[in-house]
Design a protein around this motif. Structure first.
Motif, PDB file in Angstrom:
ATOM      1  N   LEU A 178       0.820  -1.206   0.000  1.00  0.00           N
ATOM      2  CA  LEU A 178       0.000   0.000   0.000  1.00  0.00           C
ATOM      3  C   LEU A 178       0.858   1.262   0.000  1.00  0.00           C
ATOM      4  O   LEU A 178       0.659   2.173  -0.820  1.00  0.00           O
ATOM      5  N   ARG A 180       4.091   1.545  -0.726  1.00  0.00           N
ATOM      6  CA  ARG A 180       4.951   1.641  -1.912  1.00  0.00           C
ATOM      7  C   ARG A 180       4.153   2.084  -3.141  1.00  0.00           C
ATOM      8  O   ARG A 180       4.638   2.868  -3.968  1.00  0.00           O
ATOM      9  N   SER A 181       2.924   1.584  -3.256  1.00  0.00           N
ATOM     10  CA  SER A 181       2.070   2.021  -4.365  1.00  0.00           C
ATOM     11  C   SER A 181       1.761   3.511  -4.258  1.00  0.00           C
ATOM     12  O   SER A 181       1.805   4.237  -5.250  1.00  0.00           O
ATOM     13  N   LEU A 182       1.467   3.962  -3.035  1.00  0.00           N
ATOM     14  CA  LEU A 182       1.209   5.389  -2.816  1.00  0.00           C
ATOM     15  C   LEU A 182       2.413   6.239  -3.202  1.00  0.00           C
ATOM     16  O   LEU A 182       2.282   7.274  -3.853  1.00  0.00           O
ATOM     17  N   ASN A 184       5.079   5.419  -5.137  1.00  0.00           N
ATOM     18  CA  ASN A 184       5.713   5.227  -6.441  1.00  0.00           C
ATOM     19  C   ASN A 184       4.766   5.273  -7.635  1.00  0.00           C
ATOM     20  O   ASN A 184       5.204   5.525  -8.755  1.00  0.00           O
ATOM     21  N   SER A 185       3.468   5.043  -7.406  1.00  0.00           N
ATOM     22  CA  SER A 185       2.578   4.828  -8.553  1.00  0.00           C
ATOM     23  C   SER A 185       1.310   5.659  -8.542  1.00  0.00           C
ATOM     24  O   SER A 185       0.366   5.338  -9.263  1.00  0.00           O
ATOM     25  N   THR A 186       1.266   6.685  -7.731  1.00  0.00           N
ATOM     26  CA  THR A 186       0.052   7.508  -7.660  1.00  0.00           C
ATOM     27  C   THR A 186       0.412   8.990  -7.811  1.00  0.00           C
ATOM     28  O   THR A 186       1.564   9.382  -7.583  1.00  0.00           O
ATOM     29  N   PRO A 187      -0.557   9.821  -8.181  1.00  0.00           N
ATOM     30  CA  PRO A 187      -0.314  11.273  -8.225  1.00  0.00           C
ATOM     31  C   PRO A 187       0.150  11.808  -6.868  1.00  0.00           C
ATOM     32  O   PRO A 187       0.955  12.748  -6.817  1.00  0.00           O
ATOM     33  N   PHE A 188      -0.354  11.216  -5.784  1.00  0.00           N
ATOM     34  CA  PHE A 188       0.079  11.643  -4.449  1.00  0.00           C
ATOM     35  C   PHE A 188       1.580  11.432  -4.271  1.00  0.00           C
ATOM     36  O   PHE A 188       2.301  12.309  -3.784  1.00  0.00           O
ATOM     37  N   GLY A 189       2.070  10.254  -4.686  1.00  0.00           N
ATOM     38  CA  GLY A 189       3.495   9.968  -4.569  1.00  0.00           C
ATOM     39  C   GLY A 189       4.340  10.888  -5.433  1.00  0.00           C
ATOM     40  O   GLY A 189       5.409  11.349  -5.010  1.00  0.00           O
ATOM     41  N   LYS A 190       3.869  11.156  -6.644  1.00  0.00           N
ATOM     42  CA  LYS A 190       4.596  12.074  -7.525  1.00  0.00           C
ATOM     43  C   LYS A 190       4.645  13.483  -6.924  1.00  0.00           C
ATOM     44  O   LYS A 190       5.661  14.181  -7.030  1.00  0.00           O
ATOM     45  N   LYS A 215      -1.229  15.489   4.469  1.00  0.00           N
ATOM     46  CA  LYS A 215      -1.598  14.082   4.320  1.00  0.00           C
ATOM     47  C   LYS A 215      -0.426  13.163   4.670  1.00  0.00           C
ATOM     48  O   LYS A 215      -0.628  12.096   5.270  1.00  0.00           O
TER      49      LYS A 215
END
Length: 316
Positions: A178, A180-182, A184-190, A215
């Motif tokens: 969860l 790592r996805s947040l 590396n792979s979501t607008p939030f992570g970017k 957040k």
């Protein structure tokens, strides 16, 4: 084309690959002195003992990616541990449910307090979290001056040893995927990484900097609540001083795992390796009968080495 892909992969994940190679070499080295090291039971024990730090370190990673830092994570862990135990009714079937809810809410509120002070108050993260550490530690001691309390027996057994000891691993895997996805792979992570790279540039591209940072601190608080809950089940009690070293260890694990203190660069997967390296080294020193004071020195040297290696890797 393949050479370019390999070069890009190495630039993005080189530190993570190296840190896992180092972790494997360390495990082989320790197994020379302990024949029981490479056993399923030992790995289960290692995961159980490392789980609270894993949660705190993942939270710290999210915050460092924004270019911030949170020194209050240990205080949040301790406060959630105390609240969880005090809210628990060990004599009823579902007496653990209010305790879980209370601990998560407290962790979320602590993270939100840090986030509001940093984003709305425009205060330096290091100053804010030093101050809130004192607040959270003080509240934990006020609620429980001496270690104690009792935990729902079925809840504690299920969380630490359920499904033949697989529950901690399942929880760890779920939370890691969860986070790592947040990251590396979501607008939030970017957005996290953009803020860590340049807050002004991120703002100019339309990223709501304050909201994203808020957040991140809230998520770190919830992860610390998970650590506090697991400690409650693991110890079958609460201790207001239990979080004393968690913030520094979480920073060490994140940096050893390749998260840059300047922000933007890092991978939660590397942080996991950093946590296990710290845990294994501490276990090894205990095995050799080395004083806990030297363990602190060793952790400091590991952090210095990781920072130096990170600087060299970045230059190359």
């Amino acid at each position: 084309m393949n050479g370019k892909l390999n070069k890009n992969f190495w630039q993005k994940h080189g530190h993570t690959v190296i840190i896992y190679i180092f972790l494997l070499a360390l495990m082989v080295f320790v197994s020379v002195f302990s024949e029981d090291f490479f056993t399923l039971g030992n790995f289960k024990n290692l995961l159980r003992s490392s789980f609270p730090l894993l949660m705190a370190a993942l939270g710290q990673t999210l915050i460092i990616l924004t270019g911030g830092i949170d020194l209050s994570l240990g205080g949040i862990v301790a406060l959630c541990n105390v609240v969880c135990v005090l809210s628990m009714d060990p004599d009823t079937v579902f007496g653990f449910v209010p305790a879980l809810s209370a601990a998560v809410v407290v962790g979320l509120l602590c993270g939100a307090l840090n986030g509001i002070l940093i984003t709305k108050g425009r205060l330096a993260p290091i100053i804010v979290t030093i101050a809130t550490t004192a607040v959270f530690d003080g509240l934990a001691l006020l609620l429980m001056p001496n270690p104690g309390g009792s935990v729902h027996r079925g809840f504690a057994k299920f969380l630490t040893r359920g499904l033949s000891g697989a529950i901690p691993f399942i929880l760890f895997l779920f939370i890691l995927c969860l986070v790592r996805s947040l990251a590396n792979s979501t607008p939030f992570g970017k957005a996290l990484r953009a803020i860590g790279g340049s807050e002004n540039a991120a703002y100019s591209t339309g990223i709501r900097v304050g909201k994203i940072k808020f957040k991140a601190y809230c998520l770190a608080g919830v992860l610390c609540a998970a650590a506090g809950i697991f400690l409650s089940a693991q110890m079958n009690s609460a201790d207001a001083t239990i979080g004393k070293n968690y913030a520094m260890n979480a920073i060490t694990a994140a940096v050893v795992g390749g998260t840059a203190m300047t922000g933007a660069v890092g991978d939660p997967l590397g942080t996991i390796a950093g946590v296990f390296i710290i845990s294994i080294i501490n276990n090894m020193l205990n095995l050799f009968g080395v004083s806990s004071f030297y363990q602190f020195i060793c952790q400091g040297l590991i952090l210095i080495a990781a920072l130096s290696f990170g600087a060299v890797h970045k230059r190359h």
